[in-house]
Design a protein around this motif. Structure first.
Motif, PDB file in Angstrom:
ATOM      1  N   TYR A  51       0.822  -1.212   0.000  1.00 55.48           N
ATOM      2  CA  TYR A  51       0.000   0.000   0.000  1.00 55.48           C
ATOM      3  C   TYR A  51       0.852   1.256   0.000  1.00 55.48           C
ATOM      4  N   THR A  52       0.272   2.324  -0.573  1.00 57.26           N
ATOM      5  CA  THR A  52       0.925   3.636  -0.559  1.00 57.26           C
ATOM      6  C   THR A  52       0.749   4.258   0.827  1.00 57.26           C
ATOM      7  N   GLU A  53       1.523   5.292   1.098  1.00 60.88           N
ATOM      8  CA  GLU A  53       1.416   5.957   2.403  1.00 60.88           C
ATOM      9  C   GLU A  53       0.018   6.526   2.608  1.00 60.88           C
ATOM     10  N   SER A  54      -0.633   7.031   1.541  1.00 62.30           N
ATOM     11  CA  SER A  54      -1.981   7.605   1.730  1.00 62.30           C
ATOM     12  C   SER A  54      -2.994   6.498   2.023  1.00 62.30           C
ATOM     13  N   GLN A  55      -2.824   5.323   1.413  1.00 67.89           N
ATOM     14  CA  GLN A  55      -3.726   4.196   1.740  1.00 67.89           C
ATOM     15  C   GLN A  55      -3.523   3.773   3.197  1.00 67.89           C
ATOM     16  N   LYS A  56      -2.267   3.796   3.639  1.00 68.67           N
ATOM     17  CA  LYS A  56      -1.984   3.359   5.017  1.00 68.67           C
ATOM     18  C   LYS A  56      -2.612   4.298   6.051  1.00 68.67           C
ATOM     19  N   GLN A  57      -2.881   5.556   5.632  1.00 67.77           N
ATOM     20  CA  GLN A  57      -3.478   6.487   6.598  1.00 67.77           C
ATOM     21  C   GLN A  57      -4.927   6.147   6.902  1.00 67.77           C
ATOM     22  N   ARG A  58      -5.593   5.360   6.013  1.00 67.60           N
ATOM     23  CA  ARG A  58      -7.005   5.054   6.292  1.00 67.60           C
ATOM     24  C   ARG A  58      -7.235   3.556   6.429  1.00 67.60           C
ATOM     25  N   TRP A  59      -6.145   2.774   6.637  1.00 68.74           N
ATOM     26  CA  TRP A  59      -6.374   1.339   6.789  1.00 68.74           C
ATOM     27  C   TRP A  59      -6.964   1.023   8.156  1.00 68.74           C
TER      28      TRP A  59
END
Ligand code: NAD
Length: 244
Positions: free
Chosen positions: A196-204
């Motif tokens: 996952y990208t860093e932005s995806q990781k912010q909402r996992w």
């Protein structure tokens, strides 16, 4: 209804499979835990047993057809026909067509699709004899859309969606529900960590938040939800799309 019934969960050592296995054990199910990471699996089994669960860890490389057959035979011999089979294990290594070898391609396809067939074939007759059951394959957005550098994982996920639709139709006669499930939210797992990208990781979200949808799916038979793609939501609910 699930208390005392058997479940088979693949990829149960970590991530979403661990969360599903834990939810099933908490519901009183007797759970066969299949994973290639025997070291982690033993710790998971000890943890679930300490919480009162009846679980059987089985170390297996699901890329290997013979080993997959032996593992499910062991689970069936120990617990009998499962109420639910959840084939959750998968491997995603992003590589382009130029980079990937046939052996690498075949390994990812075998874990996802070949194992789905072998495991489902093994439980099909026992489920028929038991009067029904539920089979769940973990799919993904990669089960219906293309993504770059997914020339193995993506066709594997498309393949299990096709197998799901065909078995859901055949299962109607035998009271067996067959569904594909997807995480309805990005989940915080080892697979996501590397892909996952860093932005995806912010909402996992924690995979345990998605577990209620899998408890719901374990209760299904052909009179309920079958032939659907079920997206497990982080609020404990789910959305289901009929694919038949
Ligand atoms: N992580 C996400 O956000 C996401 C998104 C869409 C779909 N999915 C799907 O959800 C499922 C679970 O994903 P996850 O994020 O928990 O993955 P993960 O990589 O964190 O866990 C997968 C588990 O499968 C096991 N496994 C891998 N190869 C194996 C093999 N050869 N034999 C036996 N076991 C093997 C691993 O040891 C691990 O315990 C997968 O099917 C995945 O494709 C995940």
């Amino acid at each position: 209804m699930l208390d005392g019934q058997a479940a088979v969960v693949t990829g149960a050592a970590q991530g979403l499979g661990y969360a599903i296995a834990k939810a099933y054990a908490a519901a009183g199910m007797r759970v066969a835990l299949l994973d290639v990471r025997g070291d982690i699996l033993e710790r998971v089994a000890a943890e679930l047993r300490a919480a009162g669960g009846d679980v059987l860890p089985i170390t297996v490389d699901l890329a290997d057809a013979g080993a997959t057959q032996s593992a499910i035979d062991t689970a069936l011999a120990h617990y009998g026909a499962p109420r639910v089979l959840v084939h959750n294990a998968a491997l995603l290594i992003t590589r382009s067509m130029l980079e990937i070898s046939f052996e690498q391609w075949r390994k990812e396809i075998n874990i996802i699709l070949q194992a789905a067939f072998i495991l489902s074939k093994a439980v099909w007759r026992p489920m028929i004899d038991a009067g029904g059951g539920s089979i769940v394959y973990l799919s993904s957005g990669s089960g219906y859309k293309g993504f770059i550098e997914e020339v193995a994982y993506n066709p594997g996920k498309h393949g299990i969606e096709g197998l799901m639709k065909c078995l859901a139709l055949e299962g109607k006669e035998f009271n067996i529900a067959v569904n594909a499930a997807t995480p309805g939210a990005p989940i915080n797992t080892p697979m996501s960590d590397s892909n996952y990208t860093e932005s995806q990781k912010q909402r996992w979200v924690d995979p345990e938040l998605l577990a209620p949808a899998f408890v719901f799916l374990a209760r299904q038979d052909a009179s309920g939800v079958t032939g659907h793609r079920v997206a497990a939501r982080a609020d404990g609910g789910w959305d289901a799309i009929d694919l038949l």
